[in-house]
Design a protein around this motif. Sequence first.
Motif, short mmCIF file in Angstrom:
data_model
loop_
_atom_site.label_atom_id
_atom_site.label_comp_id
_atom_site.label_asym_id
_atom_site.label_seq_id
_atom_site.Cartn_x
_atom_site.Cartn_y
_atom_site.Cartn_z
N LYS A 1 21.88 -1.07 -6.21
CA LYS A 1 21.59 0.57 -6.02
C LYS A 1 21.12 1.24 -7.16
CE LYS A 1 26.28 0.73 -4.47
NZ LYS A 1 27.61 1.54 -4.29
N GLY A 2 20.54 2.33 -7.07
CA GLY A 2 20.16 3.01 -8.20
C GLY A 2 20.47 4.45 -8.07
N LEU A 3 20.91 5.34 -9.12
CA LEU A 3 21.17 6.62 -9.18
C LEU A 3 20.31 7.32 -10.14
CD1 LEU A 3 22.82 9.08 -7.71
CD2 LEU A 3 24.56 8.52 -9.48
N GLY A 4 19.78 8.38 -9.50
CA GLY A 4 18.78 8.92 -10.45
C GLY A 4 17.28 8.80 -9.95
N TRP A 5 16.29 9.15 -10.56
CA TRP A 5 14.94 8.81 -10.38
C TRP A 5 14.30 7.78 -10.99
CZ3 TRP A 5 10.39 9.05 -12.89
CH2 TRP A 5 10.20 9.61 -13.99
N PHE A 6 13.37 6.87 -10.50
CA PHE A 6 12.96 5.77 -11.06
C PHE A 6 11.37 5.85 -10.95
CE2 PHE A 6 17.18 4.89 -10.03
CZ PHE A 6 17.74 4.39 -11.34
N THR A 7 10.81 4.90 -11.57
CA THR A 7 9.33 4.92 -11.60
C THR A 7 9.05 3.92 -10.53
OG1 THR A 7 9.06 3.15 -13.16
CG2 THR A 7 8.66 5.41 -13.91
N ALA A 8 7.87 3.82 -9.85
CA ALA A 8 7.61 2.76 -8.78
C ALA A 8 7.45 1.29 -9.27
CB ALA A 8 5.96 3.24 -8.40
N GLU A 9 7.16 1.35 -10.65
CA GLU A 9 7.01 -0.09 -11.25
C GLU A 9 8.53 -0.58 -11.44
OE1 GLU A 9 3.43 2.27 -11.95
OE2 GLU A 9 5.44 2.71 -12.37
N TYR A 10 9.37 0.22 -11.51
CA TYR A 10 10.94 -0.14 -11.96
C TYR A 10 11.25 -0.52 -10.72
CZ TYR A 10 15.74 -0.18 -12.58
OH TYR A 10 17.06 -0.69 -12.51
N MET A 11 11.11 0.14 -9.45
CA MET A 11 11.51 0.12 -8.01
C MET A 11 10.94 -1.34 -7.62
SD MET A 11 11.86 3.87 -6.21
CE MET A 11 10.48 4.65 -6.98
N GLU A 12 9.77 -1.34 -7.91
CA GLU A 12 9.20 -2.61 -7.21
C GLU A 12 9.74 -3.86 -7.85
OE1 GLU A 12 4.41 -4.13 -6.54
OE2 GLU A 12 4.85 -3.22 -8.77
N ALA A 13 9.96 -3.84 -9.39
CA ALA A 13 10.63 -4.83 -9.83
C ALA A 13 11.90 -5.07 -9.41
CB ALA A 13 10.79 -4.79 -11.44
N GLN A 14 12.71 -4.13 -8.95
CA GLN A 14 14.08 -4.65 -8.36
C GLN A 14 13.92 -5.06 -6.91
OE1 GLN A 14 16.88 -3.87 -10.20
NE2 GLN A 14 15.20 -3.74 -11.48
N VAL A 15 12.84 -4.61 -6.09
CA VAL A 15 12.74 -5.28 -4.83
C VAL A 15 12.03 -6.66 -4.50
CG1 VAL A 15 10.61 -3.95 -3.99
CG2 VAL A 15 12.52 -4.35 -2.25
N LEU A 16 10.91 -6.86 -5.56
CA LEU A 16 10.28 -7.90 -5.53
C LEU A 16 11.15 -9.28 -5.31
CD1 LEU A 16 7.06 -7.11 -7.06
CD2 LEU A 16 7.40 -7.50 -4.69
N PRO A 17 11.91 -9.51 -6.42
CA PRO A 17 12.81 -10.48 -6.11
C PRO A 17 13.53 -10.74 -4.73
CG PRO A 17 13.34 -9.55 -8.11
CD PRO A 17 12.28 -8.59 -7.43
N LEU A 18 13.71 -9.82 -4.08
CA LEU A 18 14.43 -9.80 -2.72
C LEU A 18 13.37 -10.25 -1.63
CD1 LEU A 18 16.48 -6.42 -2.50
CD2 LEU A 18 17.36 -8.66 -3.00
N VAL A 19 12.05 -9.92 -1.88
CA VAL A 19 10.88 -10.55 -0.95
C VAL A 19 10.78 -12.33 -1.38
CG1 VAL A 19 8.72 -10.56 -0.54
CG2 VAL A 19 9.87 -8.42 -1.10
N ASP A 20 10.94 -12.52 -2.74
CA ASP A 20 10.50 -13.58 -3.03
C ASP A 20 11.85 -14.72 -2.77
OD1 ASP A 20 8.16 -12.78 -3.68
OD2 ASP A 20 8.61 -12.62 -5.85
N LYS A 21 13.12 -14.19 -3.27
CA LYS A 21 13.98 -15.24 -3.30
C LYS A 21 15.27 -14.67 -2.53
CE LYS A 21 12.70 -16.78 -7.96
NZ LYS A 21 13.19 -16.67 -9.58
N GLY A 22 15.00 -13.32 -2.12
CA GLY A 22 16.40 -13.11 -1.46
C GLY A 22 17.32 -12.22 -2.26
N GLU A 23 16.96 -12.27 -3.62
CA GLU A 23 18.24 -11.55 -4.31
C GLU A 23 17.47 -10.64 -5.56
OE1 GLU A 23 19.51 -14.68 -7.24
OE2 GLU A 23 19.87 -15.36 -5.43
#
Length: 144
Positions: free
Chosen positions: A120-142
């Motif tokens: 989770k994240g509260l507040g606004w974030f950059t696209a790069e930050y959000m991508e860094a959070q979600v890509l491991p879920l694509v690659d490894k599931g976490e």
Amino acid sequence: MRKLIPFSLVGFLLTAGIAWACTTCAKGPAVIAFFRSNCDACLKELPELNKLHALSDGKFKVIGVSVDEDVKLYEKFVKEKKASFPTVRYVHWPDKGTLPPPLNVPMLYYTDKDGKLKGKGLGWFTAEYMEAQVLPLVDKGEQK
């Protein structure tokens, strides 16, 4: 640009008394962004979410969820602010479900391929930050 989409496309069941079924809305890794049309931080984050959607290249979903009580405010926001990703508005949060309701906005949920909350994240974030959070879920599931 996408238009308002039918609720069924993302699995949001929003008629009176019917709860949101998150496991259907977020099949595959997703960034779920909760927003309100009169929230300055949400407005600041919208271009970043559009950028994230462009970066996703089909590897993960970006889904906007309005917490506006007034449907007209939500529709005006989507039309004027040009969200490039699917958005829906929820009107009832389930008593039981896979995701807790958002604490505030803007709020981000990162879900894995099974729709389970992984971050989770509260507040606004950059696209790069959000991508860094979600890509491991694509690659490894976490998430990192």
